[in-house]
Write a protein that holds these residues in place. Sequence first.
Motif, PDB file in Angstrom:
ATOM      1  N   GLU A  45       1.013   9.468   0.940  1.00  0.00           N
ATOM      2  CA  GLU A  45       1.555   8.289   0.268  1.00  0.00           C
ATOM      3  C   GLU A  45       0.367   8.098  -0.311  1.00  0.00           C
ATOM      4  O   GLU A  45      -0.448   7.062  -1.550  1.00  0.00           O
ATOM      5  CB  GLU A  45       2.170   7.267   0.444  1.00  0.00           C
ATOM      6  N   ALA A  46      -1.458   7.911   0.779  1.00  0.00           N
ATOM      7  CA  ALA A  46      -1.971   7.017   0.608  1.00  0.00           C
ATOM      8  C   ALA A  46      -3.240   7.608  -0.599  1.00  0.00           C
ATOM      9  O   ALA A  46      -3.330   7.150  -1.599  1.00  0.00           O
ATOM     10  CB  ALA A  46      -3.129   7.076   1.866  1.00  0.00           C
ATOM     11  N   VAL A  47      -2.731   9.159  -0.811  1.00  0.00           N
ATOM     12  CA  VAL A  47      -3.793   9.954  -1.784  1.00  0.00           C
ATOM     13  C   VAL A  47      -2.557   9.805  -3.038  1.00  0.00           C
ATOM     14  O   VAL A  47      -3.689   9.161  -4.219  1.00  0.00           O
ATOM     15  CB  VAL A  47      -3.565  11.930  -1.267  1.00  0.00           C
ATOM     16  N   SER A  48      -1.532   9.139  -3.612  1.00  0.00           N
ATOM     17  CA  SER A  48      -0.989   9.430  -5.033  1.00  0.00           C
ATOM     18  C   SER A  48      -1.201   7.644  -5.013  1.00  0.00           C
ATOM     19  O   SER A  48      -1.325   7.920  -6.164  1.00  0.00           O
ATOM     20  CB  SER A  48       0.873   9.324  -4.701  1.00  0.00           C
ATOM     21  N   GLU A  52      -3.293   6.321  -8.249  1.00  0.00           N
ATOM     22  CA  GLU A  52      -1.893   6.104  -8.714  1.00  0.00           C
ATOM     23  C   GLU A  52      -3.342   4.964  -9.722  1.00  0.00           C
ATOM     24  O   GLU A  52      -3.704   3.842 -10.913  1.00  0.00           O
ATOM     25  CB  GLU A  52      -0.963   5.173  -9.059  1.00  0.00           C
ATOM     26  N   LEU A  53      -3.725   3.839  -8.837  1.00  0.00           N
ATOM     27  CA  LEU A  53      -4.862   3.021  -8.710  1.00  0.00           C
ATOM     28  C   LEU A  53      -6.362   3.192  -9.430  1.00  0.00           C
ATOM     29  O   LEU A  53      -6.731   2.719 -10.642  1.00  0.00           O
ATOM     30  CB  LEU A  53      -5.693   2.530  -7.203  1.00  0.00           C
ATOM     31  N   GLY A  54      -6.618   4.728  -9.431  1.00  0.00           N
ATOM     32  CA  GLY A  54      -8.214   4.927  -9.784  1.00  0.00           C
ATOM     33  C   GLY A  54      -9.694   4.848  -8.929  1.00  0.00           C
ATOM     34  O   GLY A  54      -8.310   3.977  -8.219  1.00  0.00           O
ATOM     35  N   PHE A  55     -10.031   6.422  -9.010  1.00  0.00           N
ATOM     36  CA  PHE A  55     -10.892   6.193  -7.523  1.00  0.00           C
ATOM     37  C   PHE A  55     -12.413   4.594  -8.659  1.00  0.00           C
ATOM     38  O   PHE A  55     -12.372   5.025  -9.852  1.00  0.00           O
ATOM     39  CB  PHE A  55     -12.095   6.957  -7.499  1.00  0.00           C
ATOM     40  N   PRO A  56     -12.738   4.371  -7.705  1.00  0.00           N
ATOM     41  CA  PRO A  56     -12.963   4.584  -6.001  1.00  0.00           C
ATOM     42  C   PRO A  56     -12.398   3.797  -5.429  1.00  0.00           C
ATOM     43  O   PRO A  56     -12.220   2.994  -5.846  1.00  0.00           O
ATOM     44  CB  PRO A  56     -14.268   3.986  -5.434  1.00  0.00           C
ATOM     45  N   VAL A  57     -11.527   4.276  -3.794  1.00  0.00           N
ATOM     46  CA  VAL A  57     -10.487   3.362  -3.508  1.00  0.00           C
ATOM     47  C   VAL A  57     -11.618   2.761  -1.839  1.00  0.00           C
ATOM     48  O   VAL A  57     -12.071   3.730  -1.457  1.00  0.00           O
ATOM     49  CB  VAL A  57      -9.260   3.570  -3.411  1.00  0.00           C
ATOM     50  N   VAL A  58     -10.527   1.965  -1.289  1.00  0.00           N
ATOM     51  CA  VAL A  58     -11.005   1.687   0.119  1.00  0.00           C
ATOM     52  C   VAL A  58      -9.381   2.012   0.814  1.00  0.00           C
ATOM     53  O   VAL A  58      -8.158   1.301   0.262  1.00  0.00           O
ATOM     54  CB  VAL A  58     -11.516  -0.156   0.171  1.00  0.00           C
ATOM     55  N   LEU A  59      -9.550   2.185   2.031  1.00  0.00           N
ATOM     56  CA  LEU A  59      -8.551   2.168   2.683  1.00  0.00           C
ATOM     57  C   LEU A  59      -8.728   1.355   3.920  1.00  0.00           C
ATOM     58  O   LEU A  59      -9.660   1.719   4.774  1.00  0.00           O
ATOM     59  CB  LEU A  59      -8.385   4.118   3.388  1.00  0.00           C
ATOM     60  N   LYS A  60      -7.971   0.746   4.447  1.00  0.00           N
ATOM     61  CA  LYS A  60      -7.834  -0.833   6.171  1.00  0.00           C
ATOM     62  C   LYS A  60      -6.478  -0.369   6.347  1.00  0.00           C
ATOM     63  O   LYS A  60      -5.831   0.312   5.564  1.00  0.00           O
ATOM     64  CB  LYS A  60      -7.898  -1.478   4.782  1.00  0.00           C
ATOM     65  N   THR A  81     -12.410  10.612  -4.245  1.00  0.00           N
ATOM     66  CA  THR A  81     -11.808  11.782  -4.056  1.00  0.00           C
ATOM     67  C   THR A  81     -10.507  11.771  -3.424  1.00  0.00           C
ATOM     68  O   THR A  81     -10.485  11.348  -1.875  1.00  0.00           O
ATOM     69  CB  THR A  81     -12.742  13.033  -4.199  1.00  0.00           C
ATOM     70  N   ALA A  82      -8.963  12.491  -3.083  1.00  0.00           N
ATOM     71  CA  ALA A  82      -8.188  12.679  -2.968  1.00  0.00           C
ATOM     72  C   ALA A  82      -8.520  13.330  -1.835  1.00  0.00           C
ATOM     73  O   ALA A  82      -7.915  12.424  -0.281  1.00  0.00           O
ATOM     74  CB  ALA A  82      -7.544  13.895  -3.094  1.00  0.00           C
ATOM     75  N   LYS A  83     -10.033  14.294  -1.626  1.00  0.00           N
ATOM     76  CA  LYS A  83      -9.922  14.828  -0.059  1.00  0.00           C
ATOM     77  C   LYS A  83     -10.328  13.559   0.635  1.00  0.00           C
ATOM     78  O   LYS A  83     -10.055  13.448   1.527  1.00  0.00           O
ATOM     79  CB  LYS A  83     -11.149  16.332  -0.306  1.00  0.00           C
ATOM     80  N   LYS A  87      -8.835  12.216   4.281  1.00  0.00           N
ATOM     81  CA  LYS A  87      -9.403  13.138   5.617  1.00  0.00           C
ATOM     82  C   LYS A  87     -10.192  11.255   5.874  1.00  0.00           C
ATOM     83  O   LYS A  87      -9.525  10.521   7.234  1.00  0.00           O
ATOM     84  CB  LYS A  87     -11.663  13.136   5.419  1.00  0.00           C
ATOM     85  N   ALA A  88     -10.356  10.523   5.380  1.00  0.00           N
ATOM     86  CA  ALA A  88     -10.300   8.377   5.988  1.00  0.00           C
ATOM     87  C   ALA A  88      -8.941   8.285   6.472  1.00  0.00           C
ATOM     88  O   ALA A  88      -8.912   7.816   7.220  1.00  0.00           O
ATOM     89  CB  ALA A  88      -9.919   7.381   4.351  1.00  0.00           C
ATOM     90  N   TYR A  89      -7.829   8.667   6.053  1.00  0.00           N
ATOM     91  CA  TYR A  89      -6.150   8.016   6.508  1.00  0.00           C
ATOM     92  C   TYR A  89      -6.761   8.137   7.650  1.00  0.00           C
ATOM     93  O   TYR A  89      -5.430   8.343   8.600  1.00  0.00           O
ATOM     94  CB  TYR A  89      -5.666   8.623   5.491  1.00  0.00           C
ATOM     95  N   ASP A  90      -6.748  10.070   7.916  1.00  0.00           N
ATOM     96  CA  ASP A  90      -7.106  10.865   9.391  1.00  0.00           C
ATOM     97  C   ASP A  90      -8.075  10.307  10.030  1.00  0.00           C
ATOM     98  O   ASP A  90      -7.211   9.805  11.745  1.00  0.00           O
ATOM     99  CB  ASP A  90      -7.090  12.219   9.325  1.00  0.00           C
TER     100      ASP A  90
END
Length: 233
Positions: A45-48, A52-60, A81-83, A87-90
């Motif tokens: 879901e983080a990737v999808s 949807e939002l468009g790169f670049p993104v931030v994960l928290k 990128t999705a990759k 990785k950021a999620y993990d």
Amino acid sequence: MTGQQIMKRAKKEGRNLLTEVEAKDLLKEAGIGVVDTRLATSREEAVSTSQELGFPVVLKIASSDVVHKSDAGGVKLDLKTAKQVGKAYDDILKGIKKEYPQAKIDGVSVQKMARPGVEVIIGMSKDAQFGPVIMFGLGGILVEILKDVSFRIVPLVRRDAAEMVREIKGYPLLEGYRGQEPVDVSNLEELLLKVSDFVEKNPDIGELDLNPVFAYKDGAVAVDARVVLEGGS
Ligand code: ADP
Ligand code: MG
């Protein structure tokens, strides 16, 4: 869900601290500019969501047990990128589980990477005598070390907002320096008035932090938000 429903649900669940996504939804409804932010509860879901939002993104990290998200690697910026998102999620989950083994984790918030601006902070806390008080300052070390902030009691009038912005020592930074563009100061004044109006209309909010807000020559946007309902955090 409306702001009222968000607050009601939190109370019902026995929570006084709203999540970042909830806090931003509430602010957005009040016409306060926030970065588009969504909760993702899995790596997929983080990737999808980032696609949807468009790169670049931030994960928290999204967890009410982790207040300072950037500690323990809970914030990953500028993912292109999705990759990188996967990785950021993990990495975020691994770091948080190690640092806060007891934390209840909702998932991660996924948001657009905001373009660089001058970082400012707007806060509200309640004073025993004066009631809600709004704080304004510049982000980062200027607030943390130099305590370069201004305060006014709610409700703010236009002149209060104008004074608050100008009386901090760092005001010249907002006027532009070393080739940096000046920020739209009248827009910041408007933002302070909107925050004042918002807290006045929502007495159930005990504490509010927009930290930071990115200020630009053509507007401002909050990239992090914290809302604590009455009754303590
Ligand atoms: P913390 O819980 O540690 O305060 P933040 O959400 O404020 O976490 O993120 C830490 C820092 O990362 C911010 O001060 C800001 O500089 C940067 N940042 C956070 N979100 C974004 C974003 N959406 N776009 C660009 N930079 C961001
Ligand atoms: Mg922050």
